[in-house]
Design a protein around this motif. Structure first.
Motif, PDB file in Angstrom:
ATOM      1  N   LYS A  57       0.838  -1.214   0.000  1.00 20.36           N
ATOM      2  CA  LYS A  57       0.000   0.000   0.000  1.00 20.36           C
ATOM      3  C   LYS A  57       0.870   1.260   0.000  1.00 20.36           C
ATOM      4  O   LYS A  57       0.582   2.233  -0.716  1.00 20.36           O
ATOM      5  N   GLU A  58       1.961   1.229   0.780  1.00 13.37           N
ATOM      6  CA  GLU A  58       2.869   2.383   0.817  1.00 13.37           C
ATOM      7  C   GLU A  58       3.512   2.616  -0.548  1.00 13.37           C
ATOM      8  O   GLU A  58       3.584   3.754  -1.030  1.00 13.37           O
ATOM      9  N   VAL A  59       3.970   1.538  -1.181  1.00 16.17           N
ATOM     10  CA  VAL A  59       4.580   1.653  -2.511  1.00 16.17           C
ATOM     11  C   VAL A  59       3.555   2.174  -3.520  1.00 16.17           C
ATOM     12  O   VAL A  59       3.868   2.998  -4.380  1.00 16.17           O
ATOM     13  N   ASP A  60       2.319   1.716  -3.408  1.00 19.52           N
ATOM     14  CA  ASP A  60       1.244   2.170  -4.294  1.00 19.52           C
ATOM     15  C   ASP A  60       0.984   3.665  -4.095  1.00 19.52           C
ATOM     16  O   ASP A  60       0.833   4.425  -5.069  1.00 19.52           O
ATOM     17  N   GLN A  61       0.948   4.098  -2.847  1.00 20.23           N
ATOM     18  CA  GLN A  61       0.707   5.513  -2.561  1.00 20.23           C
ATOM     19  C   GLN A  61       1.829   6.399  -3.086  1.00 20.23           C
ATOM     20  O   GLN A  61       1.594   7.566  -3.428  1.00 20.23           O
ATOM     21  N   ARG A  62       3.024   5.842  -3.192  1.00 23.71           N
ATOM     22  CA  ARG A  62       4.160   6.591  -3.726  1.00 23.71           C
ATOM     23  C   ARG A  62       4.258   6.464  -5.255  1.00 23.71           C
ATOM     24  O   ARG A  62       5.273   6.825  -5.841  1.00 23.71           O
ATOM     25  N   LYS A  63       3.208   5.923  -5.860  1.00 27.35           N
ATOM     26  CA  LYS A  63       3.091   5.830  -7.322  1.00 27.35           C
ATOM     27  C   LYS A  63       4.152   4.914  -7.937  1.00 27.35           C
ATOM     28  O   LYS A  63       4.612   5.137  -9.045  1.00 27.35           O
TER      29      LYS A  63
ATOM     30  N   GLY B   3      14.422   0.127 -14.245  1.00 29.42           N
ATOM     31  CA  GLY B   3      14.213   0.761 -12.949  1.00 29.42           C
ATOM     32  C   GLY B   3      12.754   1.086 -12.718  1.00 29.42           C
ATOM     33  O   GLY B   3      12.410   2.086 -12.086  1.00 29.42           O
ATOM     34  N   GLY B   4      11.869   0.211 -13.230  1.00 33.02           N
ATOM     35  CA  GLY B   4      10.439   0.464 -13.210  1.00 33.02           C
ATOM     36  C   GLY B   4       9.756   0.077 -11.913  1.00 33.02           C
ATOM     37  O   GLY B   4      10.387  -0.290 -10.920  1.00 33.02           O
ATOM     38  N   PRO B   5       8.421   0.132 -11.897  1.00 32.85           N
ATOM     39  CA  PRO B   5       7.646  -0.051 -10.667  1.00 32.85           C
ATOM     40  C   PRO B   5       7.515  -1.513 -10.251  1.00 32.85           C
ATOM     41  O   PRO B   5       7.823  -2.433 -11.011  1.00 32.85           O
ATOM     42  N   ALA B   6       7.024  -1.712  -9.034  1.00 32.42           N
ATOM     43  CA  ALA B   6       6.633  -3.037  -8.578  1.00 32.42           C
ATOM     44  C   ALA B   6       5.389  -3.459  -9.345  1.00 32.42           C
ATOM     45  O   ALA B   6       4.620  -2.618  -9.831  1.00 32.42           O
ATOM     46  N   LEU B   7       5.172  -4.773  -9.455  1.00 31.15           N
ATOM     47  CA  LEU B   7       4.056  -5.297 -10.234  1.00 31.15           C
ATOM     48  C   LEU B   7       3.198  -6.216  -9.371  1.00 31.15           C
ATOM     49  O   LEU B   7       3.713  -7.125  -8.717  1.00 31.15           O
ATOM     50  N   LEU B   8       1.886  -5.971  -9.382  1.00 32.07           N
ATOM     51  CA  LEU B   8       0.936  -6.837  -8.695  1.00 32.07           C
ATOM     52  C   LEU B   8       0.051  -7.494  -9.748  1.00 32.07           C
ATOM     53  O   LEU B   8      -0.805  -6.849 -10.359  1.00 32.07           O
ATOM     54  N   PHE B   9       0.301  -8.794  -9.990  1.00 25.79           N
ATOM     55  CA  PHE B   9      -0.475  -9.549 -10.974  1.00 25.79           C
ATOM     56  C   PHE B   9      -1.715 -10.106 -10.271  1.00 25.79           C
ATOM     57  O   PHE B   9      -1.605 -10.948  -9.378  1.00 25.79           O
TER      58      PHE B   9
ATOM     59  N   LEU C 139      -0.113 -12.178  -7.208  1.00 26.24           N
ATOM     60  CA  LEU C 139       1.340 -12.305  -7.050  1.00 26.24           C
ATOM     61  C   LEU C 139       1.982 -10.930  -7.185  1.00 26.24           C
ATOM     62  O   LEU C 139       1.655 -10.179  -8.110  1.00 26.24           O
ATOM     63  N   VAL C 140       2.900 -10.605  -6.278  1.00 25.25           N
ATOM     64  CA  VAL C 140       3.634  -9.340  -6.362  1.00 25.25           C
ATOM     65  C   VAL C 140       5.115  -9.633  -6.571  1.00 25.25           C
ATOM     66  O   VAL C 140       5.681 -10.545  -5.967  1.00 25.25           O
ATOM     67  N   VAL C 141       5.742  -8.878  -7.481  1.00 23.74           N
ATOM     68  CA  VAL C 141       7.147  -9.052  -7.814  1.00 23.74           C
ATOM     69  C   VAL C 141       7.744  -7.682  -8.079  1.00 23.74           C
ATOM     70  O   VAL C 141       7.014  -6.698  -8.283  1.00 23.74           O
ATOM     71  N   ASN C 142       9.074  -7.581  -8.075  1.00 24.10           N
ATOM     72  CA  ASN C 142       9.786  -6.303  -8.262  1.00 24.10           C
ATOM     73  C   ASN C 142       9.525  -5.325  -7.115  1.00 24.10           C
ATOM     74  O   ASN C 142       9.776  -4.123  -7.249  1.00 24.10           O
ATOM     75  N   LEU C 143       9.042  -5.823  -6.001  1.00 21.04           N
ATOM     76  CA  LEU C 143       8.725  -4.931  -4.889  1.00 21.04           C
ATOM     77  C   LEU C 143       9.976  -4.221  -4.381  1.00 21.04           C
ATOM     78  O   LEU C 143       9.922  -3.081  -3.925  1.00 21.04           O
ATOM     79  N   LEU C 144      11.126  -4.913  -4.472  1.00 25.12           N
ATOM     80  CA  LEU C 144      12.403  -4.340  -4.053  1.00 25.12           C
ATOM     81  C   LEU C 144      13.302  -4.122  -5.265  1.00 25.12           C
ATOM     82  O   LEU C 144      14.512  -4.282  -5.187  1.00 25.12           O
ATOM     83  N   GLY C 145      12.701  -3.733  -6.382  1.00 30.14           N
ATOM     84  CA  GLY C 145      13.423  -3.628  -7.642  1.00 30.14           C
ATOM     85  C   GLY C 145      14.230  -2.365  -7.839  1.00 30.14           C
ATOM     86  O   GLY C 145      14.903  -2.223  -8.861  1.00 30.14           O
ATOM     87  N   THR C 146      14.190  -1.440  -6.895  1.00 24.12           N
ATOM     88  CA  THR C 146      15.048  -0.250  -6.932  1.00 24.12           C
ATOM     89  C   THR C 146      15.637  -0.026  -5.552  1.00 24.12           C
ATOM     90  O   THR C 146      15.057  -0.440  -4.542  1.00 24.12           O
ATOM     91  N   VAL C 147      16.791   0.638  -5.506  1.00 23.54           N
ATOM     92  CA  VAL C 147      17.411   0.952  -4.216  1.00 23.54           C
ATOM     93  C   VAL C 147      16.478   1.828  -3.390  1.00 23.54           C
ATOM     94  O   VAL C 147      16.391   1.691  -2.165  1.00 23.54           O
TER      95      VAL C 147
END
Length: 502
Positions: free
Chosen positions: A10-16, A42-48, A58-66
């Motif tokens: 939810k936090e990542v979603d709120q930060r676009k 360097g794109g966003p996290a993905l929620l399939f 399924l969520v992936v790339n949640l930690l895909g950027t520093v």
């Protein structure tokens, strides 16, 4: 305040920085291909939300950027992670405070340890639904297969929890698991890892090893479990120090193990010592397919999960990948610990392009001949994971080790290969590294790229070029007058090298 996976999403979603994919996607190869393209950019996290063969998102790339790794660790910038590193360094080698200020700082750290102790959850969300015995079917999980020659579907971001049958001490690790049947998986762990040690002890005692897998936890806990810091703390306490508060735990339904109460799924099973199955090959962090080897087989007899659970996953491979982003952030936590144990080290960096551990660049305040070589040798021995670092480059303290231009200049202008390069042969080696002639045994190289002093050299060293300080200040003040105000250093770096300096 405690946080779980869905709250971080939810936090990542709120930060676009989250994209929801409603289209039907296949966990066989397709999800990894989509995710990899986003990682490269360097794109966003993905929620399939619609995964073929499963009812769970399924969520992936949640930690895909520093940046997102920092958010997971509850900071905004990588530099802030050094504050946590200082706490861990103080706990690892506590020293009597020399003054009131140091005594207060140490007292604050001890208070943080007290706050970090795990608590008990009497109504754990992870046990809202329970499946036992014949109802156990691992195929309900949206397990992915990332690469075409992978041996099967895998779990990657699961916490593997075991216990020492003699001492009762728990170990929490992050290991790859391969699906073998509807209720079995093999676990791939190195012989030096805690789970492997517990299995050896269980075998000696003639007992089965209890194993719990926690899926879909706060990413902060995953990073705590994956951080091999030599501190006499449990992973739960370590995670509590990361979070600023204790991790709520609950007892398994069928095992004498404690698991994170806020997890999305819990898998409960046992290993019969000596029972193995072929595991692999799989794509790994080196950028190749690994080998095939016999690995311990886990029999699962219970699955518990939240209502409407979310499955968290990732996959390995040539950087950039999520594991590389985690390593960049954790690099900052290691730094104060290294400085405490090797006082001459001012900073160190593990470049992502070098797989986040194969090449280390360290800077020192050089004080005597041979100092760089001593620092390199000390680095290799300070933490277990640095055993597998093949190359160590030592530079002077005025070199920005995160700027490849400065590092390459130091190597090129300060190194004579016949004098400043040294190689250590036949040392313990990463078994996934095919570059060595003997699997598990290889060499290491140290490069002294520091300014040489007598008797390292018999001639005077040239004076380095430096701009006039007053002119530099003048140009800074008048920059906007030149009409160049929109051209920034960040833009120049991106144009020249394709990335920013961290």
């Amino acid at each position: 305040m405690n946080r779980n996976l869905r709250e971080f999403i939810k936090e990542v979603d709120q930060r676009k920085q989250l994209r929801r994919i409603k289209t039907l996607v296949d966990p066989e190869l397709e999800i990894a291909e989509i995710s990899n393209r986003l990682l490269q950019a360097g794109g966003p996290a993905l929620l399939f939300e619609n995964v073929k063969g499963s009812n769970f998102p399924l969520v992936v790339n949640l930690l895909g950027t520093v940046e997102r790794v920092c958010w997971a660790l509850k900071v905004e910038k990588p530099e802030e992670l050094e504050i946590l590193g200082k706490k861990l360094a103080m706990l690892q080698q506590p020293k009597p405070p020399k003054n009131i200020s140091q005594a207060i700082d140490f007292g604050k750290v001890l208070f943080d340890v007290i706050k970090a102790k795990s608590g008990n959850s009497f109504f754990p969300p992870c046990q809202q639904l329970i499946l036992k015995d014949e109802k156990v079917d691992l195929s309900i999980l949206p397990l992915i297969r990332p690469y075409p020659k992978d041996a099967g579907k895998i779990i990657t971001f699961g916490l593997v929890i075991t216990k020492d049958c003699e001492t009762g001490t728990a170990n929490v690790g992050v290991y790859r698991l391969q699906l073998q049947s509807k209720n079995t998986m093999t676990v791939h762990w190195l012989s030096v890892r805690g789970g492997a040690r517990h299995l050896r002890k269980a075998k000696e005692a003639g007992k089965k090893l209890e194993v719990a897998i926690a899926l879909g936890v706060d990413p902060l806990i995953i990073m705590a479990a994956a951080t091999p810091i030599p501190v006499d703390l449990s992973e739960w306490l370590f995670a509590g120090l990361y979070a600023g508060s204790g991790v709520p735990l609950t007892k398994c339904k069928t095992l004498n193990l404690e698991v994170p109460a806020e997890a999305e799924f819990i898998l409960e099973g046992t290993i019969n010592p000596g029972e193995v199955m072929a595991d692999g090959p799989f794509g790994d962090h080196m950028g190749y397919y690994g080998g095939k080897e016999d690995s311990p087989l886990i029999h699962f007899h219970c699955i518990t999960h939240r209502k409407e659970p979310i499955y968290l996953t990732t996959f390995s491979g040539r950087p950039p990948k999520e594991e590389a982003m985690i390593a960049i952030a954790l690099n900052r936590i290691y730094t104060p610990i290294l400085r405490q144990q090797i006082t001459e080290i001012k900073d160190f960096f593990l470049p992502m392009e070098a797989l986040s551990y194969k090449v280390a660049i360290i800077s020192i305040k050089k004080a005597y001949p041979g100092h760089a070589r001593r620092a390199a040798l000390a680095f290799w021995s300070v933490l277990p994971q640095f055993t597998y670092t093949k190359f160590v480059v030592v530079v002077d303290e005025n070199i920005n080790i995160r700027d490849p231009r400065q590092v390459m200049w130091a190597i090129s202008s300060k190194t004579d290969p016949s004098r400043d390069v040294f190689i250590i042969e036949d040392t313990p080696f990463d078994t996934l590294d095919f570059a060595s002639e003997k699997i598990g045994l290889g060499g290491r190289m140290g490069i002294d790229a520091t300014t040489k002093i007598y008797p390292e050299t018999n001639h005077e060293w040239g004076e380095p070029l430096e701009p006039d300080a007053s002119t530099t200040q003048l140009v800074d003040q008048r920059w906007s007058e030149y009409g160049l105000g929109n051209i920034t250093l960040k833009e120049v770096n991106a144009n020249l090298f394709g990335y920013d300096i961290l």
